[in-house]
Design an enzyme around this catalytic site. Sequence first.
Site, PDB file in Angstrom:
ATOM      1  N   TYR A 149      -4.391   8.245  -8.725  1.00  0.00           N
ATOM      2  CA  TYR A 149      -3.364   8.368  -7.701  1.00  0.00           C
ATOM      3  C   TYR A 149      -3.107   9.829  -7.360  1.00  0.00           C
ATOM      4  O   TYR A 149      -3.152  10.241  -6.197  1.00  0.00           O
ATOM      5  CB  TYR A 149      -2.058   7.693  -8.135  1.00  0.00           C
ATOM      6  CG  TYR A 149      -0.966   7.796  -7.084  1.00  0.00           C
ATOM      7  CD1 TYR A 149      -1.000   6.988  -5.953  1.00  0.00           C
ATOM      8  CD2 TYR A 149       0.077   8.706  -7.209  1.00  0.00           C
ATOM      9  CE1 TYR A 149      -0.017   7.082  -4.965  1.00  0.00           C
ATOM     10  CE2 TYR A 149       1.063   8.805  -6.243  1.00  0.00           C
ATOM     11  CZ  TYR A 149       1.018   7.991  -5.123  1.00  0.00           C
ATOM     12  OH  TYR A 149       1.991   8.098  -4.163  1.00  0.00           O
ATOM     13  N   LYS A 175      -3.748  12.055  -4.050  1.00  0.00           N
ATOM     14  CA  LYS A 175      -2.726  12.796  -3.296  1.00  0.00           C
ATOM     15  C   LYS A 175      -3.187  14.223  -3.025  1.00  0.00           C
ATOM     16  O   LYS A 175      -2.995  14.760  -1.918  1.00  0.00           O
ATOM     17  CB  LYS A 175      -1.412  12.805  -4.077  1.00  0.00           C
ATOM     18  CG  LYS A 175      -0.734  11.455  -4.204  1.00  0.00           C
ATOM     19  CD  LYS A 175       0.151  11.137  -3.027  1.00  0.00           C
ATOM     20  CE  LYS A 175       1.476  11.863  -3.146  1.00  0.00           C
ATOM     21  NZ  LYS A 175       2.457  11.399  -2.131  1.00  0.00           N
ATOM     22  N   ASP A 185      -2.358  -1.443  -7.201  1.00  0.00           N
ATOM     23  CA  ASP A 185      -2.347  -0.292  -6.290  1.00  0.00           C
ATOM     24  C   ASP A 185      -3.713   0.289  -5.936  1.00  0.00           C
ATOM     25  O   ASP A 185      -3.782   1.453  -5.535  1.00  0.00           O
ATOM     26  CB  ASP A 185      -1.508   0.846  -6.892  1.00  0.00           C
ATOM     27  CG  ASP A 185      -0.092   0.456  -7.234  1.00  0.00           C
ATOM     28  OD1 ASP A 185       0.326  -0.646  -6.853  1.00  0.00           O
ATOM     29  OD2 ASP A 185       0.599   1.251  -7.888  1.00  0.00           O
ATOM     30  N   ASN A 234       4.837  -8.434  -4.742  1.00  0.00           N
ATOM     31  CA  ASN A 234       5.619  -7.349  -4.144  1.00  0.00           C
ATOM     32  C   ASN A 234       4.719  -6.272  -3.578  1.00  0.00           C
ATOM     33  O   ASN A 234       3.558  -6.129  -3.953  1.00  0.00           O
ATOM     34  CB  ASN A 234       6.574  -6.737  -5.178  1.00  0.00           C
ATOM     35  CG  ASN A 234       5.870  -5.756  -6.110  1.00  0.00           C
ATOM     36  OD1 ASN A 234       5.853  -4.554  -5.878  1.00  0.00           O
ATOM     37  ND2 ASN A 234       5.288  -6.284  -7.176  1.00  0.00           N
ATOM     38  N   GLU A 289       5.570  -2.146  -2.332  1.00  0.00           N
ATOM     39  CA  GLU A 289       6.560  -1.103  -2.096  1.00  0.00           C
ATOM     40  C   GLU A 289       6.140  -0.260  -0.894  1.00  0.00           C
ATOM     41  O   GLU A 289       6.694  -0.379   0.186  1.00  0.00           O
ATOM     42  CB  GLU A 289       6.695  -0.241  -3.356  1.00  0.00           C
ATOM     43  CG  GLU A 289       7.752   0.815  -3.293  1.00  0.00           C
ATOM     44  CD  GLU A 289       7.778   1.633  -4.570  1.00  0.00           C
ATOM     45  OE1 GLU A 289       8.827   1.674  -5.229  1.00  0.00           O
ATOM     46  OE2 GLU A 289       6.732   2.229  -4.914  1.00  0.00           O
ATOM     47  N   GLU A 331       1.430   3.623   2.422  1.00  0.00           N
ATOM     48  CA  GLU A 331       0.203   3.955   1.688  1.00  0.00           C
ATOM     49  C   GLU A 331      -0.854   2.875   1.904  1.00  0.00           C
ATOM     50  O   GLU A 331      -2.058   3.168   1.880  1.00  0.00           O
ATOM     51  CB  GLU A 331       0.510   4.164   0.209  1.00  0.00           C
ATOM     52  CG  GLU A 331       1.203   5.484  -0.053  1.00  0.00           C
ATOM     53  CD  GLU A 331       1.502   5.743  -1.516  1.00  0.00           C
ATOM     54  OE1 GLU A 331       1.087   6.801  -2.027  1.00  0.00           O
ATOM     55  OE2 GLU A 331       2.174   4.902  -2.154  1.00  0.00           O
TER      56      GLU A 331
END
Length: 805
Positions: free
Chosen positions: A406, A410, A481, A556, A558, A562
Amino acid sequence: MSSDNSKQVVRNPIRVFVILMTSVLVAALLPLLVGINPAAAATVNAGAGSYTTSLPPGAALPQACSNISNNPREFVTSNAPSGAVPTNEWWSSLLFKRNNCQYSDTLVADPMSFQAGAAGLGVSYPTTVSTGGSSHGTAEYHYQYARDFWLGVSGLNAPNTKVDDWSDWTVTPKWTDGTRTLTTTIGHGSPFVYANASGGNAQLSFDTNPTVWQNSSTRVGFSVNGHDYVAFAPTGATWSVNGSSITSGLAGKNYYSVAVLPTNSSTSAAQRLALADQFADYAYAFVTDTQVAWNYNESDSKVATTYTVTTQAKEGTQHDTVLATIPHQSDNLAGADPIAQKYVSPRGAMKVLVGVHSFATSMKFNGVLPQLPSVGLDASQSTELKGLVSTASQGDPLQTFGNDTYWTGKGLGRAAELSEIADQLGMPAERDVMLKAIKQRMTDWFTATPNKGNRIYYYDQNWGTMIGYPGAYGSDTDLNDHHFNYGYWVSAAATLAKHDPAWAANGQYGSMVDLLIRDANNYDRSDHRFPFLRNFDPYEGHSWASGPGAFFAGQNEESSSESMNYAQALIRWGTATGNTEVRNAGIYQYTTEAAAVQDYWHDENNTVFPSAFPHKSLGMVWGDGGSYATWFSPDPEKIQGINMLPSTAGSLYLGQNPNYVRSHVAEISSTTGAPPSSWQDLIWQYQALADPDQAWTAFRANPNYVPEEGESKAHTFHTLRALAGLGQVDASVTADTPQYGVFSKNGVRTYVASNSGATAITVHFSTGATLAVPPGATATSGGVTWQGGTSDPIDGVPNPTPTPT
């Protein structure tokens, strides 16, 4: 951001999540680490890159009940499809068992919700919303599962539930106790449960006696908890009502179905009977398969999506069915004719299509860009921006805050944004510093060497997944993710591909990029190494983040932004490499999810959130509702900002409704009683989609703000000035190329298009305007063109200097 872990210590304060989140945190802290002898590691080449098929030392596999880490098919029957097992589905807790090791957690399908148990399938039609909140300003709403009845076989006491089959938006759970067997097929948009039963009578069991309003041979209509259902048995069978149980011998056959009707308190008895008659025509057309298909028409920038259901006629010749659509579908239906009645759902009212085996939607794709053009700058501002870019190039180009997939992503995304800005400003040295850092870091990760335990990709054949180690926020132990993580990687690779196409070729490192794309959302049904569309739910129209989805509220998601970052990355990668299949898959996901975000995260049409919910947006969408919260912070800036990051030229979908943008930004200050104190740069860039001058003023008034971890002051400066020059997004205009944007300021349109290819193109806009775009260039109708070029910064091949003209 992660679906069930955090980069910070602060936790979501919502009371009903406390126990849930504590259990998830404990699970995350106690993984079973599985190591192997490095000498036994198997390396697989993918072009010039490589990955390992042996677990790196100290790495962790997905963690769940029993032996599922090494055998995800432990809860899958031999009848199920071969190839990779799905994860991140609305029904994943049936297979990827995490909390309930025998049956399932809540399965939210809309309009119905379900839970598996020893006696069969718990059935619920949630129509009552519950809301809650706290002094921190967080709030939530849920249409919670509350069982109306058990659907099963008399005497069934199964030790577990397994998965017998699945398709794009349905699943078939199976129960057996050695004597009795039950399978059911349930899915998104279906008001029917289709059941096959053996070893006993078909049985519907209730906690209190249901109200039976029709019992006519094969059909029994009943009401429970204010909901109307009809059960259908085979020809020749009857139903027996005995207090809290309704049973049927099924006339020696083994099938029955139950439908929930789209009724409410104002529905008359006659209307209810009429609906029961209407649904009876489709009660024996059992769904066996569902498939989504998409088509992008480049000439008019339209995305046509078809949802097709295949059925088996248990009786008669009927092959049509009943389907209920949610708003992002309903608002874009092509040629469908819904009935007057609607279902209640967490996504708003569901329109009902009766007697169909497919339906289609048509949506407009409004384009993405590699970067906003450098406009809106006076001479002083241009000098200042160049200084910020120069400063950024002198430090750590990736500005990484961690070594996992992750945070590495970024950093790659930040460097790619800076390289695009430097390219536009005629700063080839600074551009190449960024491109070199991207290339070196990605090449390192994309190379598997003996004894390498970090910065390595591992393919697990059992799970059908590429896991990067170190993982992030459960990307390894929960398969969380992957679209969030890999979206940054693919986006940076798309920027690199434009300047260094040799690196991006399939014979070099493009093959590794493609594996990450396929892992997160495999676009190729024939490739069974990965599940089809792992993270993306084609019926819901958006992605899910959690691998197991083992929560009381269902699945779910969030950070929808992204997820959108992943989709825009596919568009740009596919365009830069000439892979139209990847490009079109990205356009389908981007266009569909943009509509879903506008409806389900932002409720821009005021048709989804319940009236008692006090906020303009959600931080998280749950299967059964949503919450104004995050997994990691109660701060309003982060609750709202988590659906703004990363801010890129692929984020323009957020600017299509300026009035909503204004209300969204205003809510942050109204909730805290002060201007934003964190993630200001994200909020300013979002605000600039509606009011760029106000955003610029706020930016100038706060020179000492701390950038969000994936941001830079140069990028924020560039974005704010560009939008000040361009104006607001004009979504009424389309173009015949994927990389475009149209803006309007003071009644004057500016057309922008980018060309990642090696030959010049002419872009045609729906207004009749045209724009000539040279190879490797971004052009605007305002007369500014930046000529890019290929480069190989590691090998030192000279780069052409982009010149504003």
